[in-house]
Design a protein around this motif. Structure first.
Motif, PDB file in Angstrom:
ATOM      1  N   UNK A 266     -11.268  53.842   2.461  1.00  0.00           N
ATOM      2  CA  UNK A 266     -10.827  52.447   2.499  1.00  0.00           C
ATOM      3  C   UNK A 266     -12.089  51.575   2.506  1.00  0.00           C
ATOM      4  N   UNK A 267     -12.099  50.460   1.760  1.00  0.00           N
ATOM      5  CA  UNK A 267     -13.299  49.608   1.714  1.00  0.00           C
ATOM      6  C   UNK A 267     -13.823  49.253   3.100  1.00  0.00           C
ATOM      7  N   UNK A 268     -15.128  49.260   3.229  1.00  0.00           N
ATOM      8  CA  UNK A 268     -15.784  48.977   4.505  1.00  0.00           C
ATOM      9  C   UNK A 268     -15.394  47.610   5.051  1.00  0.00           C
ATOM     10  N   UNK A 269     -15.316  46.608   4.175  1.00  0.00           N
ATOM     11  CA  UNK A 269     -15.001  45.253   4.610  1.00  0.00           C
ATOM     12  C   UNK A 269     -13.687  45.152   5.358  1.00  0.00           C
ATOM     13  N   UNK A 270     -12.703  45.965   4.966  1.00  0.00           N
ATOM     14  CA  UNK A 270     -11.399  45.931   5.628  1.00  0.00           C
ATOM     15  C   UNK A 270     -11.522  46.373   7.082  1.00  0.00           C
ATOM     16  N   UNK A 271     -12.264  47.441   7.318  1.00  0.00           N
ATOM     17  CA  UNK A 271     -12.445  47.920   8.689  1.00  0.00           C
ATOM     18  C   UNK A 271     -13.264  46.938   9.521  1.00  0.00           C
ATOM     19  N   UNK A 272     -14.296  46.342   8.916  1.00  0.00           N
ATOM     20  CA  UNK A 272     -15.122  45.384   9.648  1.00  0.00           C
ATOM     21  C   UNK A 272     -14.289  44.226  10.185  1.00  0.00           C
ATOM     22  N   UNK A 273     -13.353  43.763   9.380  1.00  0.00           N
ATOM     23  CA  UNK A 273     -12.516  42.638   9.796  1.00  0.00           C
ATOM     24  C   UNK A 273     -11.442  43.073  10.783  1.00  0.00           C
ATOM     25  N   UNK A 274     -10.726  44.154  10.449  1.00  0.00           N
ATOM     26  CA  UNK A 274      -9.594  44.587  11.279  1.00  0.00           C
ATOM     27  C   UNK A 274     -10.022  45.068  12.655  1.00  0.00           C
ATOM     28  N   UNK A 275     -11.088  45.835  12.727  1.00  0.00           N
ATOM     29  CA  UNK A 275     -11.518  46.380  14.017  1.00  0.00           C
ATOM     30  C   UNK A 275     -12.133  45.319  14.921  1.00  0.00           C
ATOM     31  N   UNK A 276     -12.634  44.246  14.342  1.00  0.00           N
ATOM     32  CA  UNK A 276     -13.212  43.173  15.152  1.00  0.00           C
ATOM     33  C   UNK A 276     -12.171  42.197  15.675  1.00  0.00           C
ATOM     34  N   UNK A 277     -11.007  42.132  15.050  1.00  0.00           N
ATOM     35  CA  UNK A 277     -10.001  41.136  15.427  1.00  0.00           C
ATOM     36  C   UNK A 277      -9.576  41.198  16.891  1.00  0.00           C
TER      37      UNK A 277
END
Length: 296
Positions: free
Chosen positions: A66-77
């Motif tokens: 899964x694209x890195x950007x998706x995890x960066x946003x979702x896990x930080x929320x």
């Protein structure tokens, strides 16, 4: 009463606040963009990770594709929500904006080939760029990693400091990289993390790190005059009282740069070898007469 005596017009205050907001947004954007470059152009293609949520996101992206950007946003929320509740609205919004820019940046940069496939070069230059980017975001009142928010909140309820919590979390995350990418990549990750950590300090404090100085001496006037004449720095005389003797003491206080520390010590040593001298690091200096006077 005329307009000049009443002070600045409301519109002037409004323009000033807009200028500050624009400056903050600019540095948040630039810092987050640098973080994206460090990740996608140096670290991620070489299987080198950073600490915190970024490190977890890199591992998760590698395992799931899964694209890195998706995890960066979702896990930080979730951590952004905690930050909003416990630390403040401005901090949370600044962090959300920076994380969003970083997430978009990594997505856009992902197709671009890395500048180097040498893991040591990638760790060194990736760490430098990461550290500068994170430092710029922190100086602008935001964050790029949710683990820092958790560390701040936990430190208030336990005997451990923020730094100790961050270190424990990151040791666990960087250690996990050994099982996913191999132990050599985990060691390169430690190099990148250490360099980034140091560059964050440099970016936040600057190369001309400021230092606060306290001097107690019976020859305080002579020392203070020499500091003003030879260093071009202003001094303040504070009233003190000896704890053992109860006698009145004068305390010299001044702020210098790191490069001036050796010269100041020599000034004090020349005039009073027995003087009490304390030097401490300070992160920010504003107002007053800190600007150096020209020495003729």
């Amino acid at each position: 009463m005329n307009a000049a005596a009443m002070g600045p017009k409301p519109s002037q205050h409004h323009r000033l606040s807009k200028a500050k907001l624009l400056r903050r947004t600019l540095f948040l954007t630039l810092g987050a963009a640098l973080m994206s470059v460090g990740l996608e152009i140096f670290l991620v293609p070489n299987n080198i990770i950073d600490g915190g949520i970024v490190g977890i996101s890199i591992i998760a992206s590698h395992l799931t594709h899964v694209p890195l950007g998706a995890f960066l946003l979702l896990l930080n929320l979730p951590f952004l929500f905690l930050g909003y509740k416990q630390i403040g609205k401005t901090f949370a919004l600044s962090t959300l904006y920076a994380v969003a820019v970083m997430s978009i940046g990594t997505t856009l940069l992902h197709p671009i080939p890395p500048l180097t496939i040498d893991p040591l070069l990638a760790a060194v230059f990736g760490g430098i760029i990461l550290g500068v980017g994170v430092g710029m975001v922190i100086r602008s009142g935001g964050s790029l990693d949710g683990t820092e928010i958790v560390a701040i909140l936990l430190s208030k309820k336990t005997a451990f400091s923020v730094g100790e919590f961050v270190m424990f979390i990151n040791v666990f995350i960087l250690g996990s990289a050994g099982f996913v990418f191999g132990w050599d990549r985990a060691m390169y990750s430690l190099i990148a993390y250490y360099i980034a950590f140091k560059m964050i300090d440099v970016t936040i404090e600057g190369f001309d790190e400021s230092k606060a100085v306290w001097i107690i001496s019976d020859t305080y006037e002579e020392i203070g005059e020499a500091i003003m004449q030879r260093l071009g720095r202003g001094v303040t005389y504070l009233n003190g009282e000896g704890g053992f003797t109860g006698g009145a003491k004068k305390v010299i206080f001044c702020v210098i740069t790191r490069l001036e520390e050796a010269k100041l010590k020599s000034i004090v040593e020349e005039r009073d070898p027995g003087a009490f001298l304390a030097v401490g690091n300070i992160h920010d200096v504003k107002g007053g007469r800190f600007k150096k006077k020209d020495i003729h």
